[in-house]
Design an enzyme around this catalytic site. Structure first.
Site, PDB file in Angstrom:
ATOM      1  N   CYS B  18       0.772  -1.117   0.050  1.00 21.40           N
ATOM      2  CA  CYS B  18       0.008   0.186   0.049  1.00 21.40           C
ATOM      3  C   CYS B  18       0.925   1.142   0.095  1.00 21.40           C
ATOM      4  O   CYS B  18       1.819   1.171   0.672  1.00 21.40           O
ATOM      5  CB  CYS B  18      -1.106  -0.097   1.381  1.00 21.40           C
ATOM      6  N   PRO B  19       0.492   2.447  -0.596  1.00 17.50           N
ATOM      7  CA  PRO B  19      -0.662   2.516  -1.033  1.00 17.50           C
ATOM      8  C   PRO B  19      -0.925   1.963  -2.826  1.00 17.50           C
ATOM      9  O   PRO B  19      -1.767   2.537  -3.312  1.00 17.50           O
ATOM     10  CB  PRO B  19      -0.784   4.167  -1.349  1.00 17.50           C
TER      11      PRO B  19
END
Lengths: 380, 81
Positions: B18-19
């Site tokens: 992530c992201p």
């Protein structure tokens, strides 16, 4: 204005000037063993007991209920496991919440491995505990202890401690209140049976925690026997540190109503402004029921570590619950439990004396830093 | 209506931190028709929380998250607009 704006008071508040003064003085006169009977020892004993009285008064406890530990984490560990140990004949069930400090959750883990049971009550989107479920949980027969923080350390949301305490009292269950984030900043809510706090979060030195056990609460240390601190905490007391911690708490509490209101206003300014100047951002935590000094937001499509690094270069010390910034590679259990974004997370926690100019400078540089990180990641 | 709708598009974000899975989802959700489902395959534990949170912020619909036999999840999102 200093070159670096320190916005990480929730990790550690800078040493209060009065604590520094007290620490230096106590190092010279408070080094002897307070348990002995000669002059220097009596002086150390006197300093220790005076500090205990002051801390007890500031936290709403009696002096003989207060013991000093080596940290807030140790206070929680001893408080949780000592109360469970003291009440093991009543039952072996522990109730806690999904957003407690890791020290509470890890103490619960030890209890589970030792054959006890743990129920973890969930929270809503703001991080506030589900009070109905908490109330149901503590009513379960065999509940030996419940734990609840005063305010969440990552998002600042205040917990309904008074209501939770009433539910505990109705069921004869002691409540351990973790006041680490609010002690010295806000009055301790009534109703606790066991209280834990940490001096370096209120401007005292590191190495001092507080464990208070209400008279009448069954408590038995799970550690080998030791005479110190009413048998609750083993080891030689850090008298100079404790004296400084008491001085800091007294000073912090005396100025709290004005200073914390000022910080709450600055936090309000950040809460209000950030979503207006940075696209795709979510300010998290309760907008009203919150600790005065903490504000947390998450920026979509932003790597939290990259943002912290850029903020550090720009002269801002802040922290983050994003996974890539933590050693564990797991996102913050608090953000997960709330169901909010775990990436691009920034926690601002203002120390005493944080200036409006520093906050404005932060708000001035933030949009461009976020824009650049998004651009580098290929976000249109 | 508990049946899982076949995704119109599958985004393979396995192994990505992530992201990045969210960036891929935001970029590609517009490739599918309205009301169609996008499946994000991800094994970063952050994605398990972040995809539903993104849906809430962006007013899309998180349909469900299904464990993959090899680890990680297929996280289904319905395009709302």
């Amino acid at each position: 204005m200093s070159l670096v704006a320190y916005f990480d008071a929730a990790s550690s508040e800078p040493l209060h000037p009065q604590a520094r003064e007290a620490l230096l003085a106590a190092i010279d006169v408070g080094w002897a063993d307070p348990a002995r009977l000669y002059g220097q020892a009596r002086r150390a004993h006197l300093l220790l007991e005076q500090a205990r009285t002051e801390v007890a008064e500031a936290l709403g406890a009696r002096p003989d209920e207060v013991s000093f530990t080596s940290s807030g984490t140790q206070a929680v560990h001893l408080g949780v496991l000592g109360t469970l140990h003291g009440r093991r004949r009543v039952g072996r069930h522990l109730v806690t919440t999904a957003v407690e400090h890791s020290s509470v959750l890890h103490a619960g883990g030890v209890h589970e491995r030792d054959g006890g049971t743990v129920e973890t009550v969930g929270v809503g989107l703001t991080g506030r505990v589900d009070l109905d479920r908490f109330t149901e949980a503590v009513a379960r027969p065999g509940t030996a202890l419940a734990c609840l923080q005063t305010a969440n350390h990552e998002v600042g949301t205040l917990q309904p401690v008074a209501e939770a305490a009433a539910a505990c009292r109705a069921n004869g269950v002691p409540l351990l209140v973790d006041a680490a984030q609010t002690a010295g900043r806000m009055p301790v809510p009534p109703g606790w049976s066991v209280l834990a706090a940490s001096a370096h979060k209120w401007g005292g030195p590191a190495g001092v925690g507080v464990l208070a056990v209400r008279k009448g609460t069954r408590f038995r240390s799970f550690l080998p026997e030791d005479e110190r601190e009413r048998r609750r905490v083993p080891g030689f007391e850090n008298v100079p540190g404790i004296v400084a911690a008491a001085a800091a708490l007294r000073a912090m509490a005396a100025e709290a109503s004005q200073e914390q209101a000022r910080l709450a206003e600055l936090v309000g300014r950040i809460r209000e402004t950030v979503p207006k100047i940075v696209p795709d951002v979510e300010v998290i935590g309760d907008p009203d029921e919150r600790a005065p000094h903490i504000v947390t937001f998450s920026c979509l499509y932003v790597d939290g570590e990259a943002l912290l690094t850029e903020l550090d270069k720009a002269g801002f010390a802040v922290s983050s619950g994003s996974s890539c910034t933590a050693s564990t590679l797991r996102p913050s259990h608090v953000l997960e439990a709330m169901g909010v974004l775990t990436h691009g997370n920034v926690r601002i926690s203002l120390p005493r004396g944080a200036s409006a100019a520093e906050v404005d400078r932060f708000l001035a540089v933030l949009p461009e830093l976020v824009r650049r990180i998004r651009q580098d990641a290929g976000v249109a | 209506m508990t049946e899982v709708t076949q995704p119109a598009l599958t985004i393979d974000a396995l192994g990505k931190k992530c992201p990045i899975p969210i960036i891929m989802l935001a970029e590609q959700i517009n490739y599918v028709p309205l009301n169609a489902v996008v499946a994000v395959l991800a094994d970063d534990p952050a994605a398990y929380t972040d995809v539903p949170a993104w849906c809430r912020l962006k007013s899309h619909r998180h349909v469900g998250s299904y464990e993959l036999p090899e680890g990680g999840w297929a996280i289904h999102v319905r395009r709302n607009y």
